[in-house]
Each structure stands twice: as structure tokens, then as C-alpha cells.
Design an enzyme around this catalytic site. Structure first.
Site, PDB file in Angstrom:
ATOM      1  CB  VAL A 168     -10.587 -10.371  -7.663  1.00 26.38           C
ATOM      2  CG1 VAL A 168     -11.641 -11.438  -7.896  1.00 26.38           C
ATOM      3  CG2 VAL A 168      -9.488 -10.485  -8.703  1.00 26.38           C
ATOM      4  CB  THR A 174      -5.505 -17.494  -8.617  1.00 28.53           C
ATOM      5  OG1 THR A 174      -6.153 -16.532  -9.451  1.00 28.53           O
ATOM      6  CG2 THR A 174      -4.684 -18.457  -9.464  1.00 28.53           C
ATOM      7  CE  LYS A 212      -6.088 -16.324 -12.907  1.00 26.18           C
ATOM      8  NZ  LYS A 212      -6.427 -15.131 -13.663  1.00 26.18           N
ATOM      9  CB  CYS A 220      -2.107 -12.312 -11.761  1.00 25.71           C
ATOM     10  SG  CYS A 220      -3.566 -11.780 -10.840  1.00 25.71           S
ATOM     11  CE  LYS A 237      -3.300  -4.414 -16.231  1.00 31.91           C
ATOM     12  NZ  LYS A 237      -4.046  -5.372 -16.991  1.00 31.91           N
TER      13      LYS A 237
HETATM   14  P1  NAD Z   1      -6.237  -8.063  -2.978  1.00 30.80           P
HETATM   15  O1  NAD Z   1      -5.044  -8.178  -2.134  1.00 30.80           O
HETATM   16  O2  NAD Z   1      -6.484  -6.800  -3.737  1.00 30.80           O
HETATM   17  O3  NAD Z   1      -7.549  -8.311  -2.094  1.00 30.80           O
HETATM   18  C1  NAD Z   1      -7.677  -9.335  -1.185  1.00 30.80           C
HETATM   19  C2  NAD Z   1      -8.561  -8.843  -0.059  1.00 30.80           C
HETATM   20  O4  NAD Z   1      -8.852  -9.930   0.804  1.00 30.80           O
HETATM   21  C3  NAD Z   1      -7.918  -7.766   0.809  1.00 30.80           C
HETATM   22  O5  NAD Z   1      -8.761  -6.634   0.873  1.00 30.80           O
HETATM   23  C4  NAD Z   1      -7.769  -8.414   2.173  1.00 30.80           C
HETATM   24  O6  NAD Z   1      -7.913  -7.519   3.256  1.00 30.80           O
HETATM   25  C5  NAD Z   1      -8.888  -9.440   2.130  1.00 30.80           C
HETATM   26  N1  NAD Z   1      -8.720 -10.566   3.060  1.00 30.80           N
HETATM   27  C6  NAD Z   1      -7.620 -11.326   3.270  1.00 30.80           C
HETATM   28  N2  NAD Z   1      -7.873 -12.269   4.190  1.00 30.80           N
HETATM   29  C7  NAD Z   1      -9.161 -12.093   4.572  1.00 30.80           C
HETATM   30  C8  NAD Z   1      -9.993 -12.750   5.496  1.00 30.80           C
HETATM   31  N3  NAD Z   1      -9.567 -13.787   6.213  1.00 30.80           N
HETATM   32  N4  NAD Z   1     -11.266 -12.313   5.625  1.00 30.80           N
HETATM   33  C9  NAD Z   1     -11.712 -11.259   4.916  1.00 30.80           C
HETATM   34  N5  NAD Z   1     -10.956 -10.597   4.024  1.00 30.80           N
HETATM   35  C10 NAD Z   1      -9.700 -11.008   3.858  1.00 30.80           C
HETATM   36  O7  NAD Z   1      -6.217  -9.308  -3.948  1.00 30.80           O
HETATM   37  P2  NAD Z   1      -6.786  -9.398  -5.441  1.00 30.80           P
HETATM   38  O8  NAD Z   1      -5.828  -8.775  -6.392  1.00 30.80           O
HETATM   39  O9  NAD Z   1      -8.204  -8.986  -5.451  1.00 30.80           O
HETATM   40  O10 NAD Z   1      -6.700 -10.976  -5.680  1.00 30.80           O
HETATM   41  C11 NAD Z   1      -7.568 -11.871  -5.023  1.00 30.80           C
HETATM   42  C12 NAD Z   1      -7.425 -13.240  -5.669  1.00 30.80           C
HETATM   43  O11 NAD Z   1      -7.845 -13.152  -7.054  1.00 30.80           O
HETATM   44  C13 NAD Z   1      -5.995 -13.762  -5.714  1.00 30.80           C
HETATM   45  O12 NAD Z   1      -6.025 -15.153  -5.567  1.00 30.80           O
HETATM   46  C14 NAD Z   1      -5.519 -13.392  -7.110  1.00 30.80           C
HETATM   47  O13 NAD Z   1      -4.504 -14.251  -7.569  1.00 30.80           O
HETATM   48  C15 NAD Z   1      -6.792 -13.574  -7.909  1.00 30.80           C
HETATM   49  N6  NAD Z   1      -6.857 -12.760  -9.143  1.00 30.80           N
HETATM   50  C16 NAD Z   1      -6.453 -11.462  -9.122  1.00 30.80           C
HETATM   51  C17 NAD Z   1      -6.564 -10.708 -10.277  1.00 30.80           C
HETATM   52  C18 NAD Z   1      -6.111  -9.265 -10.306  1.00 30.80           C
HETATM   53  O14 NAD Z   1      -6.004  -8.711 -11.417  1.00 30.80           O
HETATM   54  N7  NAD Z   1      -5.843  -8.626  -9.178  1.00 30.80           N
HETATM   55  C19 NAD Z   1      -7.095 -11.269 -11.447  1.00 30.80           C
HETATM   56  C20 NAD Z   1      -7.515 -12.595 -11.424  1.00 30.80           C
HETATM   57  C21 NAD Z   1      -7.393 -13.330 -10.261  1.00 30.80           C
END
Ligand code: NAD
Length: 440
Positions: free
Chosen positions: A11, A119, A204, A260, A321
Site C-alpha cells: 500500500v 486498515t 473499510k 486483507c 490471486k
Molecule cells: P506490507 O506488510 O506490505 O507493508 C508494511 C510495511 O511497513 C513493511 O515494509 C514494513 O517493513 C513497514 N513497517 C512496519 N513497521 C514499521 C515502522 N515502525 N516504521 C516504518 N516502517 C514500518 O503491508 P501492506 O499490504 O502494504 O498493508 C499495509 C496496511 O494497508 C495494512 O493495514 C493493510 O491491512 C492495509 N491494506 C492493504 C491492502 C493490500 O492489498 N495489501 C489493501 C488495502 C489496505
């Protein structure tokens, strides 16, 4: 504007690059120094179609760093996009969000807008607000901006969203968020929807829970279609022709997965239970999904009279997927685990997600280099992810490579009649269908 996105995952990276494409200077911060180093060298740590090109085009406006202090000093608006993974009790782990917010508040030298893009459970913004008051010398505005992008189509979804939801309480935050999202919303006639923070958080979860219910509903109907001889495709076309029932996202398969739906469904159930409002429909969707993830396993096991020992089982598709390398909560994980536990020898192929699956599944299976190597001398092929490259194989070659012409198709990518004509024993989801003589 100068922005920061903290958490450079699926994201955060897409959002950062998307905002840079709209002309903003964006600091992309992550605590994972390997990831940041790769990004600084122009390497993309995830597979997302279109992301590499978009990043290259906007490279001059992007800073990749582990230095949150520098980003806080530079940016007026800070997006928090860290992970909120599921915990053992089903609730979302919000500690990374609070940790980042605390750092921002302690480091800030003036007021900032903190945008929760992760989220987060319903009610989090209130707690974040209290935390900010405790740790900051300056007033912080807390905004919720839940993300709805789909992996595999993330760039399009970010640049041309169905809608953008903003939860905030001040005119200043409303004004700034309107300016940030104008190119993606108002200028494209896409709605920018304002509401209070708690409603944005709930929106959400409502969206993901509803989509999960849709998937489990069609999967449950498909199981019944298999038993009765109905064709789920005909049934779907029939009932979704009612203008009140949107046909999108109504395809039977091997259950939903990914980072998610499973965790968001569990978190909604958890929060609702805490408020003594059990989410009966959502709980049922979750249970139906657990059953569906193992449907291919149960069918293969029944075919071999309950004994999979020594059977070579080929799997096409490991990501949850197509068009992503994300294997979090992928149905393939559950399937492979059961197959291996039952004594099968599993060989799998995925166009992109193989290495991720090998790293994170923690189950012993072999990875093939291509789809045909994967099925060589296999007792059965199980189709788990509907990547395009699986959809039109040369059926004669496929049959010749398999030891037994047996396919369990968890994504309905083939035509049942054609497969039977070609001499396959072919099982799919909701389309077992009666043979010609049995139809009336
Ligand atoms: P992800 O695991 O791909 O990325 C999260 C990133 O945050 C990682 O690179 C991690 O190293 C970093 N991180 C964690 N703690 C940290 C800190 N203290 N300081 C700096 N960086 C830090 O996660 P994602 O899939 O991108 O999801 C992120 C959020 O968005 C979640 O809450 C998820 O539910 C939501 N979301 C995800 C999607 C999706 O399709 N992946 C879609 C909508 C919403």
C-alpha cells in the site's frame, strides 16, 4: 506539497509513487533497510504490474529512507501505511501504527496532519488522537484514509479509484485532503467522501466483510450445484441479472485469501464481539471460507480412496490471486499443508510467487520451473490460482505429461465438456453437471 508515507509495502509504496505522479515530493520511509536499499537502487521489492515504470518516471520526486526524523521534519502530511496483521485472538495488531504515530509526535517541530492509511480497528483514531496529545508539543490532526486498492491492479485503483474515503474533523484537514486527492477523484468524476473518523474506519471493514460474504455465498451455492447437477455459471448469470445484485466478485473458487480479507473479517468479528453484537453473517462467511480452502484436497483425497501417500500432486498457482507475488493467507498454503500431511509429494509452479511461497509456507514442497515440468508424471493437477498463462494449455501435451489425465480445477478456467471430450477426468467448482443422458 511535501508528503511522507511511512511503511513502504504493497500500500505505502503504491501510494507514495501515486502521489509523486501527481507532482508531490514524497518521502517513503520504512524500517526495513534492505527494502529501502533496494528501492534506492531502483529495484522494486514487490511484484505489482505498472509500478516499476511509474516509479522510474517519478524517481526525482521520491526519497527512500529509513530516517523517519528527516521525513517528519520535511513533510506536512504523513501517511501511516504500516501493516496491521492478525493476532492469535483475531484482533488486528495496531502496535506498528501506534509506534509510528508516537515517533511522529515526538519528532515533529510543528503541527502535522497524520493520515491513517493502514486498515485500523474501529475506534483507533480516537486512541491515536489521545496518544498524539500525550506525546506532541503541537496539535496534530488525525485523518483516516482507508485504502481500497487491489493487489495486481493497485496502480489503476490508486490513480483512478472507485471512491476515496476520508474521515476527519477539521476544515483544514478536509481542504488538504481534497487538494491531495483532486487529480484522482474530482478531476475524474470519482467521489471523494468525507465522514467522521470512526465511520471511515468502519467503512473499510464493511467493504471487505461484504466482499467476503459474496465470495462465501457463491462458494456455498457452488457446492450445492455440484451435488444437484446445476451449473453455477448459469445460476450466477440468472440471479445477478436482477439489477439489485451486482455480478462483480461473484466467482466460485478455492476461497478468499490474501493479506486483507481474512484478517479484516476476523478483526470485525473480534470488535463486534467486544460490543456484544455478534456478526453472525460475517462469522458464517469466515467458516465457509475455511471449508472452501480445503475443497480441492477433500476431492483429491476422495478420488484416491482416502490414500494420498506417494501420490505426486501438481499445483498450478501459489499466490492468493493472479498478478501478485503476495502469498499471505493464500489458499495454496492450506492445500499444500494438507496434501503433504497426507503423504503426497507436491510439486508447484507459479509465474511469480514461487520464491515467496518457498520462503513463507514452511511446508516441504518442490518448486517447478514451468507449468509442464510441474505436471510431469503427476497423478493429478490442481489449479489453484487463475494466472492467464494457465488458461490455454495445449491439452494433448498436458495430457501426455500427466501420469493420469486428472484435473481438479479450483478456478473453473476450463470448459468441462471440452475437457471430458479431450479425455480428462475433470472436476471443477459448481460445474460437475449431469451427463447428457441425465439432463431433463
Ligand atoms: P506490507 O506488510 O506490505 O507493508 C508494511 C510495511 O511497513 C513493511 O515494509 C514494513 O517493513 C513497514 N513497517 C512496519 N513497521 C514499521 C515502522 N515502525 N516504521 C516504518 N516502517 C514500518 O503491508 P501492506 O499490504 O502494504 O498493508 C499495509 C496496511 O494497508 C495494512 O493495514 C493493510 O491491512 C492495509 N491494506 C492493504 C491492502 C493490500 O492489498 N495489501 C489493501 C488495502 C489496505
Amino acid at each position: 506539497m511535501v508528503l511522507a508515507v511511512i511503511g513502504t509495502g504493497y500500500v505505502g509504496l503504491v501510494a507514495g509513487v501515486g502521489f509523486a505522479d501527481a507532482g508531490h515530493q514524497v518521502w517513503c520511509v520504512d524500517k526495513d533497510s534492505e527494502k529501502i536499499k533496494a528501492l534506492q537502487n531502483g529495484q522494486i521489492p514487490i511484484y505489482e504490474p505498472g509500478l516499476e515504470d511509474l516509479l522510474a518516471r517519478n524517481r526525482a520526486r521520491l526519497q527512500f529512507t529509513t530516517d523517519i526524523k528527516a521525513a517528519v521534519e520535511a513533510a506536512q502530511v504523513l501517511f501511516v501505511a504500516v501493516g496491521t496483521p492478525e493476532q492469535a485472538d483475531g484482533s488486528a495488531d495496531t502496535r506498528p501504527v501506534f509506534e509510528v504515530v508516537r515517533s511522529i509526535c515526538q519528532l515533529a517541530d510543528k503541527s502535522k496532519i497524520i493520515v491513517l492509511k493502514s486498515t485500523v480497528p474501529i475506534g483507533t483514531a480516537r486512541k491515536v488522537h489521545a496518544l498524539a496529545k500525550e506525546h506532541s508539543r503541537f496539535p496534530m490532526e488525525i485523518v483516516n484514509n482507508p485504502e481500497f486498492l487491489r493487489e495486481g491492479a493497485a496502480i489503476d485503483d490508486f490513480l483512478s479509484p472507485d471512491r476515496v474515503v476520508i474521515g476527519c474533523s477539521s476544515d483544514n484537514a478536509k481542504h488538504v485532503m481534497t487538494e491531495l486527492y483532486r487529480p484522482f477523484t474530482l478531476q475524474q468524476d470519482r467521489p471523494l467522501i468525507f465522514m467522521d473518523n470512526t465511520s471511515a474506519e468502519m467503512t473499510k471493514y464493511a467493504a471487505n466483510a461484504f466482499l467476503s460474504v459474496k465470495i462465501s455465498f457463491i462458494n456455498e451455492l457452488a457446492l450445492l450445484a455440484d451435488k444437484t447437477g446445476a451449473d453455477i455459471n448459469s445460476v450466477r448469470t440468472g440471479f445477478t441479472s436482477d439489477h439489485r445484485i451486482n455480478p462483480a466478485f461473484f466467482h466460485p473458487g478455492v476461497g478468499y485469501g490474501g493479506s486483507c480479507f481474512p484478517k479484516d473479517v476476523k478483526e470485525l468479528i473480534f470488535t463486534a464481539q467486544n460490543h456484544q453484537i455478534p456478526m453472525a453473517i460475517v462469522e458464517a462467511a469466515d467458516q465457509v471460507n475455511d471449508r472452501q480452502k480445503l475443497v480441492l484436497f477433500e476431492r483429491a483425497k476422495a478420488y484416491f480412496n482416502g490414500d494420498l501417500r506417494g501420490k505426486k500432486i501438481a499445483i498450478w498457482g501459489l499466490s492468493f490471486k493472479p498478478s501478485t507475488d503476495d502469498v499471505r493467507e493464500a489458499p495454496a498454503l492450506y492445500l499444500i499443508r494438507e496434501l503433504v500431511a497426507a503423504g503426497a509429494h507436491v510439486v508447484a509452479y507459479d509465474p511469480i510467487a514461487g520464491p515467496n511461497a518457498k520462503k513463507s509456507f514452511g511446508t516441504d514442497f518442490e518448486l517447478a520451473e514451468n507449468p509442464l515440468d510441474c505436471v510431469r508424471q503427476a497423478d493429478a493437477l490442481l489449479v489453484v490460482t487463475e494466472w492467464n498463462e494457465f488458461k490455454n494449455p495445449d491439452l494433448t501435451t498436458l495430457k501426455n505429461h500427466l501420469k493420469r489425465p486428472l484435473i481438479f480445477d479450483g478456478r473453473n478456467i476450463f470448459d468441462p465438456e471440452l475437457m471430458r471430450e479431450q479425455g480428462f477426468e475433470y472436476f471443477c467448482i459448481g460445474r460437475q453437471m449431469l451427463s447428457q443422458g441425465e439432463r431433463i
